[in-house]
Design a protein around this motif. Structure first.
Motif, PDB file in Angstrom:
ATOM      1  N   LYS A  17       0.841  -1.201   0.000  1.00 43.65           N
ATOM      2  CA  LYS A  17       0.000   0.000   0.000  1.00 43.65           C
ATOM      3  C   LYS A  17       0.877   1.252   0.000  1.00 43.65           C
ATOM      4  CE  LYS A  17      -4.056  -1.772   2.394  1.00 43.65           C
ATOM      5  NZ  LYS A  17      -4.958  -1.556   3.537  1.00 43.65           N
ATOM      6  N   ILE A  18       0.324   2.327  -0.565  1.00 40.17           N
ATOM      7  CA  ILE A  18       0.985   3.627  -0.552  1.00 40.17           C
ATOM      8  C   ILE A  18       0.139   4.584   0.281  1.00 40.17           C
ATOM      9  CG2 ILE A  18       2.098   3.301  -2.787  1.00 40.17           C
ATOM     10  CD1 ILE A  18      -0.110   5.131  -3.984  1.00 40.17           C
ATOM     11  N   ASN A  19       0.742   5.626   0.800  1.00 37.74           N
ATOM     12  CA  ASN A  19      -0.004   6.631   1.555  1.00 37.74           C
ATOM     13  C   ASN A  19      -0.688   7.597   0.606  1.00 37.74           C
ATOM     14  OD1 ASN A  19       0.713   5.700   4.097  1.00 37.74           O
ATOM     15  ND2 ASN A  19       2.621   6.837   4.081  1.00 37.74           N
ATOM     16  N   VAL A  20      -1.960   7.883   0.898  1.00 36.24           N
ATOM     17  CA  VAL A  20      -2.743   8.858   0.144  1.00 36.24           C
ATOM     18  C   VAL A  20      -3.431   9.740   1.171  1.00 36.24           C
ATOM     19  CG1 VAL A  20      -4.658   9.175  -1.457  1.00 36.24           C
ATOM     20  CG2 VAL A  20      -3.156   7.206  -1.720  1.00 36.24           C
ATOM     21  N   ASN A  21      -3.231  11.025   1.076  1.00 37.79           N
ATOM     22  CA  ASN A  21      -3.837  11.945   2.037  1.00 37.79           C
ATOM     23  C   ASN A  21      -5.120  12.540   1.480  1.00 37.79           C
ATOM     24  OD1 ASN A  21      -1.767  11.727   3.989  1.00 37.79           O
ATOM     25  ND2 ASN A  21      -0.473  13.000   2.689  1.00 37.79           N
ATOM     26  N   ILE A  22      -6.176  12.520   2.295  1.00 34.98           N
ATOM     27  CA  ILE A  22      -7.434  13.167   1.936  1.00 34.98           C
ATOM     28  C   ILE A  22      -7.887  13.989   3.138  1.00 34.98           C
ATOM     29  CG2 ILE A  22      -8.125  11.367   0.305  1.00 34.98           C
ATOM     30  CD1 ILE A  22     -10.099  10.357   2.441  1.00 34.98           C
ATOM     31  N   ILE A  31     -18.278   8.624  10.509  1.00 34.76           N
ATOM     32  CA  ILE A  31     -19.143   7.733   9.733  1.00 34.76           C
ATOM     33  C   ILE A  31     -18.317   6.626   9.078  1.00 34.76           C
ATOM     34  CG2 ILE A  31     -20.623   7.593   7.682  1.00 34.76           C
ATOM     35  CD1 ILE A  31     -21.592  10.471   8.465  1.00 34.76           C
ATOM     36  N   LEU A  32     -17.173   6.972   8.503  1.00 35.95           N
ATOM     37  CA  LEU A  32     -16.321   5.958   7.885  1.00 35.95           C
ATOM     38  C   LEU A  32     -15.823   4.950   8.920  1.00 35.95           C
ATOM     39  CD1 LEU A  32     -14.296   8.080   5.333  1.00 35.95           C
ATOM     40  CD2 LEU A  32     -15.936   6.272   4.811  1.00 35.95           C
ATOM     41  N   HIS A  33     -15.486   5.432  10.100  1.00 38.90           N
ATOM     42  CA  HIS A  33     -15.054   4.519  11.168  1.00 38.90           C
ATOM     43  C   HIS A  33     -16.198   3.565  11.536  1.00 38.90           C
ATOM     44  CE1 HIS A  33     -13.065   2.962  14.688  1.00 38.90           C
ATOM     45  NE2 HIS A  33     -14.156   3.247  15.382  1.00 38.90           N
ATOM     46  N   GLU A  34     -17.412   4.092  11.643  1.00 36.61           N
ATOM     47  CA  GLU A  34     -18.575   3.254  11.958  1.00 36.61           C
ATOM     48  C   GLU A  34     -18.805   2.202  10.870  1.00 36.61           C
ATOM     49  OE1 GLU A  34     -21.667   6.156  12.426  1.00 36.61           O
ATOM     50  OE2 GLU A  34     -20.961   6.760  14.417  1.00 36.61           O
ATOM     51  N   ARG A  42     -10.324  -3.500   9.658  1.00 40.96           N
ATOM     52  CA  ARG A  42      -9.375  -3.102  10.700  1.00 40.96           C
ATOM     53  C   ARG A  42      -9.216  -1.590  10.795  1.00 40.96           C
ATOM     54  NH1 ARG A  42      -6.571  -7.339   8.064  1.00 40.96           N
ATOM     55  NH2 ARG A  42      -5.428  -5.752   6.942  1.00 40.96           N
ATOM     56  N   SER A  43      -9.555  -0.866   9.708  1.00 39.89           N
ATOM     57  CA  SER A  43      -9.353   0.581   9.682  1.00 39.89           C
ATOM     58  C   SER A  43     -10.175   1.193   8.555  1.00 39.89           C
ATOM     59  CB  SER A  43      -7.867   0.891   9.448  1.00 39.89           C
ATOM     60  OG  SER A  43      -7.494   0.401   8.166  1.00 39.89           O
ATOM     61  N   ILE A  44     -10.200   2.517   8.523  1.00 41.67           N
ATOM     62  CA  ILE A  44     -10.849   3.213   7.411  1.00 41.67           C
ATOM     63  C   ILE A  44     -10.122   2.890   6.114  1.00 41.67           C
ATOM     64  CG2 ILE A  44     -11.321   5.491   6.423  1.00 41.67           C
ATOM     65  CD1 ILE A  44     -11.797   6.487   9.309  1.00 41.67           C
ATOM     66  N   SER A  45      -8.803   2.811   6.180  1.00 43.59           N
ATOM     67  CA  SER A  45      -8.002   2.461   5.003  1.00 43.59           C
ATOM     68  C   SER A  45      -8.410   1.099   4.450  1.00 43.59           C
ATOM     69  CB  SER A  45      -6.515   2.455   5.371  1.00 43.59           C
ATOM     70  OG  SER A  45      -5.742   1.996   4.303  1.00 43.59           O
ATOM     71  N   ASP A  46      -8.596   0.135   5.343  1.00 36.18           N
ATOM     72  CA  ASP A  46      -9.019  -1.208   4.938  1.00 36.18           C
ATOM     73  C   ASP A  46     -10.403  -1.153   4.300  1.00 36.18           C
ATOM     74  OD1 ASP A  46      -8.730  -4.021   4.746  1.00 36.18           O
ATOM     75  OD2 ASP A  46      -9.707  -4.325   6.684  1.00 36.18           O
ATOM     76  N   LEU A  47     -11.304  -0.355   4.857  1.00 36.82           N
ATOM     77  CA  LEU A  47     -12.650  -0.181   4.298  1.00 36.82           C
ATOM     78  C   LEU A  47     -12.578   0.365   2.878  1.00 36.82           C
ATOM     79  CD1 LEU A  47     -15.813  -0.032   4.838  1.00 36.82           C
ATOM     80  CD2 LEU A  47     -15.382   2.368   5.379  1.00 36.82           C
ATOM     81  N   GLU A  49     -10.038   0.319   0.775  1.00 31.13           N
ATOM     82  CA  GLU A  49      -9.388  -0.678  -0.083  1.00 31.13           C
ATOM     83  C   GLU A  49     -10.383  -1.739  -0.532  1.00 31.13           C
ATOM     84  OE1 GLU A  49      -6.188  -2.479  -2.114  1.00 31.13           O
ATOM     85  OE2 GLU A  49      -5.950  -0.710  -0.849  1.00 31.13           O
ATOM     86  N   LYS A  50     -11.145  -2.273   0.401  1.00 31.10           N
ATOM     87  CA  LYS A  50     -12.124  -3.314   0.063  1.00 31.10           C
ATOM     88  C   LYS A  50     -13.236  -2.756  -0.823  1.00 31.10           C
ATOM     89  CE  LYS A  50     -11.229  -6.309   3.979  1.00 31.10           C
ATOM     90  NZ  LYS A  50     -11.752  -6.983   5.156  1.00 31.10           N
ATOM     91  N   TRP A  51     -13.676  -1.526  -0.563  1.00 32.44           N
ATOM     92  CA  TRP A  51     -14.704  -0.902  -1.406  1.00 32.44           C
ATOM     93  C   TRP A  51     -14.173  -0.708  -2.826  1.00 32.44           C
ATOM     94  CZ3 TRP A  51     -14.422   3.960  -3.737  1.00 32.44           C
ATOM     95  CH2 TRP A  51     -15.584   4.337  -4.408  1.00 32.44           C
ATOM     96  N   ALA A  52     -12.959  -0.210  -2.954  1.00 29.86           N
ATOM     97  CA  ALA A  52     -12.378   0.052  -4.280  1.00 29.86           C
ATOM     98  C   ALA A  52     -12.212  -1.240  -5.073  1.00 29.86           C
ATOM     99  CB  ALA A  52     -11.016   0.749  -4.127  1.00 29.86           C
ATOM    100  N   ARG A  53     -11.929  -2.345  -4.394  1.00 31.63           N
ATOM    101  CA  ARG A  53     -11.750  -3.635  -5.056  1.00 31.63           C
ATOM    102  C   ARG A  53     -13.071  -4.358  -5.292  1.00 31.63           C
ATOM    103  NH1 ARG A  53      -6.566  -5.965  -5.015  1.00 31.63           N
ATOM    104  NH2 ARG A  53      -4.975  -4.572  -4.182  1.00 31.63           N
ATOM    105  N   GLY A  54     -14.189  -3.755  -4.864  1.00 24.04           N
ATOM    106  CA  GLY A  54     -15.501  -4.357  -5.075  1.00 24.04           C
ATOM    107  C   GLY A  54     -15.817  -5.479  -4.102  1.00 24.04           C
ATOM    108  N   GLU A  55     -15.064  -5.555  -2.990  1.00 21.80           N
ATOM    109  CA  GLU A  55     -15.295  -6.611  -1.998  1.00 21.80           C
ATOM    110  C   GLU A  55     -16.466  -6.279  -1.069  1.00 21.80           C
ATOM    111  OE1 GLU A  55     -11.603  -7.546  -0.021  1.00 21.80           O
ATOM    112  OE2 GLU A  55     -10.524  -7.594  -1.929  1.00 21.80           O
TER     113      GLU A  55
END
Length: 57
Positions: A17-22, A31-34, A42-47, A49-55
């Motif tokens: 993974k690479i760092n991306v700042n938003i 809301i993203l944490h929820e 495990r984290s917002i980043s994981d959320l 990643e899974k959304w972007a991959r269609g998981e």
């Protein structure tokens, strides 16, 4: 037991993974944490990643 992190080796996928700042409002971050908890991420980043991959929808 969790996976051991090794520098330069992807932990969950075949790539590192690479760092991306938003910028988010505190409300959006909450809301993203929820959503991450709801989807057993495990984290917002994981959320994201899974959304972007269609998981998750």
């Amino acid at each position: 037991m969790g996976k051991k992190k090794l520098r330069g080796i992807g932990q969950d996928y075949s790539e590192v993974k690479i760092n991306v700042n938003i910028a988010l409002t505190p409300t959006a971050k909450k809301i993203l944490h929820e959503r991450a908890v709801e989807h057993s991420c495990r984290s917002i980043s994981d959320l994201v990643e899974k959304w972007a991959r269609g998981e998750i929808a």
